[in-house]
Design an enzyme around this catalytic site. Structure first.
Site, PDB file in Angstrom:
ATOM      1  N   HIS A  26       5.099   0.907   4.347  1.00  0.00           N
ATOM      2  CA  HIS A  26       5.310   2.343   4.583  1.00  0.00           C
ATOM      3  C   HIS A  26       4.334   2.835   5.650  1.00  0.00           C
ATOM      4  O   HIS A  26       3.119   2.641   5.512  1.00  0.00           O
ATOM      5  CB  HIS A  26       5.104   3.131   3.290  1.00  0.00           C
ATOM      6  CG  HIS A  26       6.168   2.864   2.268  1.00  0.00           C
ATOM      7  ND1 HIS A  26       7.240   3.705   2.077  1.00  0.00           N
ATOM      8  CD2 HIS A  26       6.351   1.830   1.409  1.00  0.00           C
ATOM      9  CE1 HIS A  26       8.027   3.210   1.117  1.00  0.00           C
ATOM     10  NE2 HIS A  26       7.509   2.073   0.702  1.00  0.00           N
ATOM     11  N   ASP A  28       3.422   5.848   6.230  1.00  0.00           N
ATOM     12  CA  ASP A  28       2.495   6.842   5.674  1.00  0.00           C
ATOM     13  C   ASP A  28       1.565   6.233   4.625  1.00  0.00           C
ATOM     14  O   ASP A  28       0.746   6.942   4.049  1.00  0.00           O
ATOM     15  CB  ASP A  28       3.258   8.041   5.091  1.00  0.00           C
ATOM     16  CG  ASP A  28       4.376   7.625   4.151  1.00  0.00           C
ATOM     17  OD1 ASP A  28       5.055   6.619   4.431  1.00  0.00           O
ATOM     18  OD2 ASP A  28       4.582   8.298   3.133  1.00  0.00           O
ATOM     19  N   GLY A 185      11.258   6.962  -3.174  1.00  0.00           N
ATOM     20  CA  GLY A 185      10.949   8.036  -4.116  1.00  0.00           C
ATOM     21  C   GLY A 185      11.270   7.616  -5.537  1.00  0.00           C
ATOM     22  O   GLY A 185      11.587   6.458  -5.796  1.00  0.00           O
ATOM     23  N   HIS A 212      14.901   0.775  -2.384  1.00  0.00           N
ATOM     24  CA  HIS A 212      13.854   0.593  -3.401  1.00  0.00           C
ATOM     25  C   HIS A 212      14.530   0.526  -4.767  1.00  0.00           C
ATOM     26  O   HIS A 212      15.141   1.506  -5.211  1.00  0.00           O
ATOM     27  CB  HIS A 212      12.910   1.802  -3.415  1.00  0.00           C
ATOM     28  CG  HIS A 212      11.805   1.747  -2.423  1.00  0.00           C
ATOM     29  ND1 HIS A 212      11.980   2.083  -1.114  1.00  0.00           N
ATOM     30  CD2 HIS A 212      10.487   1.404  -2.561  1.00  0.00           C
ATOM     31  CE1 HIS A 212      10.821   1.955  -0.474  1.00  0.00           C
ATOM     32  NE2 HIS A 212       9.900   1.545  -1.324  1.00  0.00           N
ATOM     33  N   GLU A 215      11.717  -1.499  -9.200  1.00  0.00           N
ATOM     34  CA  GLU A 215      10.269  -1.275  -9.150  1.00  0.00           C
ATOM     35  C   GLU A 215       9.905  -0.345 -10.309  1.00  0.00           C
ATOM     36  O   GLU A 215       9.284  -0.747 -11.266  1.00  0.00           O
ATOM     37  CB  GLU A 215       9.862  -0.650  -7.803  1.00  0.00           C
ATOM     38  CG  GLU A 215       8.369  -0.396  -7.687  1.00  0.00           C
ATOM     39  CD  GLU A 215       7.998   0.483  -6.501  1.00  0.00           C
ATOM     40  OE1 GLU A 215       8.860   1.214  -5.992  1.00  0.00           O
ATOM     41  OE2 GLU A 215       6.807   0.458  -6.106  1.00  0.00           O
ATOM     42  N   ASP A 345       3.501  -3.131   1.356  1.00  0.00           N
ATOM     43  CA  ASP A 345       3.943  -1.848   0.779  1.00  0.00           C
ATOM     44  C   ASP A 345       3.104  -0.678   1.294  1.00  0.00           C
ATOM     45  O   ASP A 345       3.615   0.162   2.012  1.00  0.00           O
ATOM     46  CB  ASP A 345       3.947  -1.877  -0.751  1.00  0.00           C
ATOM     47  CG  ASP A 345       4.879  -0.824  -1.345  1.00  0.00           C
ATOM     48  OD1 ASP A 345       5.749  -0.317  -0.613  1.00  0.00           O
ATOM     49  OD2 ASP A 345       4.758  -0.525  -2.548  1.00  0.00           O
TER      50      ASP A 345
HETATM   51 ZN   LIG Z   1       7.914   0.758  -0.955  1.00  0.00          ZN
END
Ligand SMILES: [Zn+2]
Length: 409
Positions: A26, A28, A185, A212, A215, A345
């Site tokens: 990611h 961010d 999210g 995603h 998880e 990640d």
């Molecule tokens: Zn991720």
């Protein structure tokens, strides 16, 4: 076959020098602490610490706290400082340089532009700012002798209702470095099926999708990712291990696993060789759907079922989670024939990198150069590049592993 060379000391420099392909990272979650501090100062954003080491520590502790609220708070700060063209360009450029240092030769970095619509940004200008930053970083890395390509995967947030707009923006910007679409999210309570229109738009425009899944939620979420989302890869997918069960009697090889290659240095054969695959696990393995595993992150968020607990029945929500790297089902899934890849990640929050994950895999599971080559070829095959570009990438990976890496380069 790779020609053997004398293995140099396996220090961090050696691991960093191995060519890598990064599929799940990611933007961010990958900022330099100094950059967060400087960007925050520019806009007057208050941080928990304004000193790099202290801020880095705060991010790591918050992510490791076991509190989802604290974990999410870390992204409030990184997202807050990425709300302008110049900030996005800078973060993207630095991301490329840091990835090159990490040994990455191709990466597909993801982020959610809908969270970055500051005063001067819309979805398209945000995506294009990141693209300019990535290209600048690639050029700078090339000047320093490192060839690297980084493309974008555009995330829509599951809890929001603008995924179709985001998917449309992703499709519109395919010629500006966008190679795929993702749903990110909160997974539980926000199923992929609620984003059918966005996923349909990607399918109709032949934009590859990864989702995603597996998880924060389990098998049903992965099934939706694959069949509602037409996902070509699964983001994490580590909970596919919950679809394994031991064959009876324990200790014999079942037909599902009897023909799988054994790791040459595991003796006696591990008890894990006796697992049978449920229907979803069989589908994912047999179709070679790549799993974007992120072990360090998985340990922080309790995403991975503990190795000891796999194949046993537990009441809902009570299955023990992996707390240390050796409890992570990474090697089990690989051994069972899944197309596993390793990824960071969130480099900042999880205090990790591709190099760090490689070092953990070597230290915990005994992976060596051939294992890393195989993992990297799997990742290269799973990229969202064209077939020709994938072939070129695989050639570069093979060439990189054929040359003796220069320690400390
Ligand atoms: Zn991720």
């Amino acid at each position: 076959m790779v020609t053997p060379w004398p293995e140099p000391a396996h220090d961090e420099g050696w691991f960093a020098s191995l060519p890598k392909v990064c599929l799940h990272d990611h933007l961010d979650g990958a900022l330099r602490p100094t950059t967060v501090i400087e960007l925050a100062a520019e806009i007057g954003h208050e941080l928990p610490s304004h000193e790099p080491a202290g801020l880095e520590q705060w991010f790591a502790e918050a992510a490791d706290s076991g509190s989802l609220a604290r974990y999410l708070e870390t992204f409030e700060h990184t997202v807050a400082v990425m709300q302008s063209v110049s900030a996005l360009e800078r973060v993207a450029r630095e991301y490329v340089l840091d990835s090159a240092t990490d040994g990455v030769i191709h990466g597909e970095v993801r982020w959610a532009p809908e969270q970055h619509l500051g005063s001067d940004l819309n979805l398209d200008t945000a995506i294009q700012a990141v693209d300019r930053g990535l290209r600048a970083g690639e050029a700078e890395a090339a000047d320093r002798g490192r060839r690297i390509s980084i493309r974008q995967i555009i995330c829509a947030m599951r809890q929001n209702d603008r995924s179709l707009q985001v998917a449309e923006a992703a499709v519109r910007n395919r010629d500006r470095g966008v190679v795929g679409f993702d749903l990110a999210g909160p997974e539980a309570g926000f199923p992929a099926s609620e984003h059918r229109a966005a996923l349909e738009h990607c399918a109709q425009n032949f934009l590859p999708v990864t989702v995603h899944a597996g998880e924060a939620d389990g098998l049903a979420s992965m099934q939706q990712a694959l069949f509602d989302g037409r996902a070509l890869r699964i983001g994490h997918g580590v909970r596919i291990a919950e679809d394994l069960s031991p064959r009876e009697p324990r200790g014999t090889l079942g037909e599902n696993v009897s023909r799988l290659p054994r790791r040459r240095d595991l003796s006696p054969p591990p008890a894990t060789a006796v697992y049978a695959l449920g229907p979803l696990a069989s589908w994912v393995r047999d179709r070679r759907i790549p799993l974007e595993l992120c072990p360090c992150s998985n340990l922080q968020t309790d995403a991975a079922p503990s190795l000891d607990a796999i194949g046993r029945d537990y009441p809902a929500g009570e299955r023990p989670r992996a707390k240390k790297y050796s409890d992570h089902p990474f090697e089990l899934l690989r051994e069972l024939g899944f197309a596993v890849t390793v990824n960071p990640d969130n480099r900042l929050m999880s205090r990790t990198s591709m190099t760090h994950e490689f070092m953990e895999l070597a230290g915990v599971f005994g992976y060596d150069r051939e294992d890393f080559l195989a993992l990297t070829v799997t990742a290269a095959e799973a990229t969202f590049l064209s077939a020709g570009d994938r072939d070129d990438l695989i050639e570069r990976v093979m060439a990189g592993y054929s040359d003796a890496p220069v320690v400390g380069s």
